[in-house]
Design an enzyme around this catalytic site. Sequence first.
Site: not given
Ligand code: AMP
Length: 194
Positions: A14, A89, A128, A134, A146
Amino acid sequence: MLNLVLFGPPGAGKGTQSEKLIARFHLVHLSTGDILRAEVANQTTLGLEAKKLMDQGLLVPDEVVIGMIESKLDAHPHSQGFIFDGFPRTQAQAKALDDLLHRKTTSITRMLALEVGEEELIARLLNRGKESGRADDQDESVIRKRINEYTTKTEPVRAYYAAQGKYTGINGIGSIDAIFDSLCQAIDQSVASK
Ligand code: AMP
């Protein structure tokens, strides 16, 4: 306006595809993961609370991310459109986003869902993790958590947009450019059919 939800599990591509899409379509990129990581880096109260959940691979509460999106939408009143990456989400987030956009007399144009199998996702994320540092990409048990959050809480968001006739699945395996071409075709088709 062109408002896209770029959907898919962690590691589906994404972020990579968002960068290319914003350059092509002049959209504002709204990634809740990026916004949360900036809050963590700045050690804000929100960031410190969110970090505890992010480190465990759990979602942060709906009201937190919905509030973040609302202020980012307000911060770009003249945008040609938005690309939502990693948001919504949950179904509650999807409903809140519809309401926010409705108040701005606009709506989601299309949900584009990148489809990638679980073992490929885990391999990509571990890779990654080595490159980006990260923390949540470095521990396979957090990655699996996740993906589990995605399957149980996020996957139903697909049906939410399908019910509105706005869902397009995109094969997320292949070269970055080939996947980008598929996304662009889907966007051009949905704009043409409006
Ligand atoms: P991402 O970079 O999108 O993989 O997000 C990293 C982490 O941020 C996720 O594992 C969640 O803990 C949190 N997170 C990101 N976006 C959301 C969302 N829309 N709703 C809830 N938690 C989120």
